[in-house]
Design a protein around this motif. Structure first.
Motif, short mmCIF file in Angstrom:
data_model
loop_
_atom_site.label_atom_id
_atom_site.label_comp_id
_atom_site.label_asym_id
_atom_site.label_seq_id
_atom_site.Cartn_x
_atom_site.Cartn_y
_atom_site.Cartn_z
N ARG A 87 0.80 -1.22 0.00
CA ARG A 87 0.00 0.00 0.00
C ARG A 87 0.83 1.27 0.00
NH1 ARG A 87 -4.87 -1.20 4.27
NH2 ARG A 87 -5.32 -3.27 3.44
N SER A 123 2.51 1.21 9.66
CA SER A 123 1.93 2.16 8.71
C SER A 123 2.59 3.53 8.87
CB SER A 123 0.40 2.25 8.88
OG SER A 123 0.05 2.61 10.19
N LEU A 130 -2.87 6.92 8.79
CA LEU A 130 -4.20 6.30 8.79
C LEU A 130 -5.04 6.83 9.95
CD1 LEU A 130 -3.26 2.56 8.08
CD2 LEU A 130 -3.72 4.41 6.44
N ASP A 131 -6.35 7.01 9.73
CA ASP A 131 -7.22 7.37 10.85
C ASP A 131 -7.63 6.08 11.58
OD1 ASP A 131 -9.34 6.16 9.46
OD2 ASP A 131 -10.10 8.06 8.67
N ARG A 133 -10.35 4.33 11.91
CA ARG A 133 -11.08 3.31 11.16
C ARG A 133 -10.17 2.56 10.20
NH1 ARG A 133 -16.78 4.58 8.30
NH2 ARG A 133 -17.21 5.08 10.48
N GLU A 134 -9.33 3.32 9.47
CA GLU A 134 -8.40 2.68 8.52
C GLU A 134 -7.40 1.78 9.25
OE1 GLU A 134 -8.11 6.14 5.07
OE2 GLU A 134 -7.06 6.43 6.97
N ARG A 137 -9.09 -1.41 10.22
CA ARG A 137 -9.22 -2.32 9.06
C ARG A 137 -7.89 -3.01 8.76
NH1 ARG A 137 -11.18 1.64 4.63
NH2 ARG A 137 -10.42 -0.07 3.31
N ALA A 164 -13.80 -2.64 3.34
CA ALA A 164 -14.15 -1.26 3.70
C ALA A 164 -15.19 -1.21 4.82
CB ALA A 164 -14.67 -0.51 2.48
N TYR A 167 -14.90 -2.89 10.29
CA TYR A 167 -14.01 -2.07 11.12
C TYR A 167 -14.62 -1.90 12.52
CZ TYR A 167 -17.53 1.34 9.83
OH TYR A 167 -18.73 1.96 9.64
#
Ligand code: PMV
Length: 330
Positions: A87, A123, A130-131, A133-134, A137, A164, A167
């Motif tokens: 990613r 990450s 990333l927030d 939620r991300e 996930r 998506a 989460y």
């Protein structure tokens, strides 16, 4: 193009499910069969540093609590980092150092804290921002329960139907909750949750009924939380965990994570309840028992459990915070 950050440290606490996750409808994406609800526990952090600093063709180097992990664990970490590399565009192998604040054999799900911390550190080290939620996930791809460890306190993991939509998110909770962890055995090596889930889904005639019941259990649990009704919440929590174990006991061959001491603890908890203590049991993929109780009475409950279950290690855990980026290396 990826930013210049190549090293980051993050920490996360473990969590214990009140309404359980058991079964993946999509193993590769880790999409669960049911939504689940958990409590993140304070004082159970795993802290992990990730540096994308390896040379071309080198392998990822992993140290957990000062030791090298097994080949299986190393492969799991590398597969997870491959997702982050794909990613972010970072290609370098990584050096990963991880330290748990509670012993791995403490009866607390260690993969939840481990993969939540790894997701955050990797990450960030790869230059991604990333927030919550991300991040949840991403953590899901390492270990299902890690999805929930991204957040503190009471947490709902929406099963969803694809990457998506699957989460976790925090749930408002005014209740004074605590978990008393009863470690009955440290040596017992159960079969992995992934293999046990697969066997339960493919061979237990009780599994579809549990999935259906679990949806109702979650709604009742959320209502009980909104109403601040601990007895109602506790009854649902204990029933949901026993139902999960019933489904796997009915798999063919049956999966029995319980030891004789597990059953003894369940009976002790019932007797304590009859004496007026607010105590309800939950059990994960192992023999140990966690007791949901009121925070204000947690020490009293722990003393009563030590009294009744001699030779066990009993510790009180209160709600804790979510994933956190740390300043220095672990
Ligand atoms: O996160 P995993 O894949 O190790 O599965 C955890 C499953 C249970 O701990 C038994 C239940 C749960 O919801 O945490």
């Amino acid at each position: 193009s990826p930013s210049a950050i190549t090293t980051a440290t993050a920490s996360a606490n473990t969590n214990i499910a009140l309404i359980k996750y058991w079964g993946k409808v999509d193993e590769a994406q880790a999409i669960p069969a049911t939504s689940s609800l958990s409590l993140t526990l304070g004082g159970t952090r795993t802290t992990t540093t990730v540096s994308f600093d390896g040379g071309d063709g080198a392998a990822d180097s992993v140290t957990i609590n000062g030791a090298s992990p097994s080949a299986v664990e190393l492969e799991r970490v590398t597969r997870f980092l491959d997702l982050v590399r794909a990613r972010s565009g970072v290609t370098a192998p990584a050096t990963i150092t991880s330290r748990a604040s509670v012993p791995l054999a403490a009866g607390l799900a260690s993969s939840a804290a481990g993969f939540a911390a790894l997701a955050a550190a990797a990450s960030r080290a790869a230059g991604m921002d990333l927030d919550g939620r991300e991040l949840s996930r991403l953590a899901r791809r390492g270990s299902g329960s890690a999805t929930r460890s991204v957040f503190g306190g009471l947490v709902l993991w929406n099963a969803g139907h694809d990457d998506a939509s699957s989460y976790a998110e925090p749930v408002a909770c005014e209740m004074d909750l605590a978990m008393v962890v009863v470690v009955l055995s440290q040596r017992y090596k159960p079969i992995s949750s992934t293999l046990a889930m697969r066997a339960t889904m493919s061979s237990s005639p009780l599994f579809p009924a549990w999935v259906e019941a679990s949806g109702r259990d979650l709604q009742v649990a959320l209502e009980a939380v909104r109403a601040g009704d601990l007895a109602r919440l506790g009854e649902i929590v204990e029933g949901n965990a026993l139902g999960m174990h019933a489904t796997m006991i009915a798999a063919r061959p049956g999966i029995i994570y319980w030891l004789p001491q597990t059953v003894a603890a369940l009976h002790a908890i019932r007797a304590m309840r009859e004496e007026g203590l607010p105590v309800w049991a939950t059990i994960d993929a192992g023999p140990n028992v966690k007791v949901l109780t009121e925070g204000a009475r947690a020490e009293e409950v722990a003393a009563a459990l030590r009294d009744r279950l001699t030779g066990t290690a009993v510790s009180v855990r209160r709600p804790g915070g979510g994933v956190r980026i740390e300043e220095g290396p672990c």
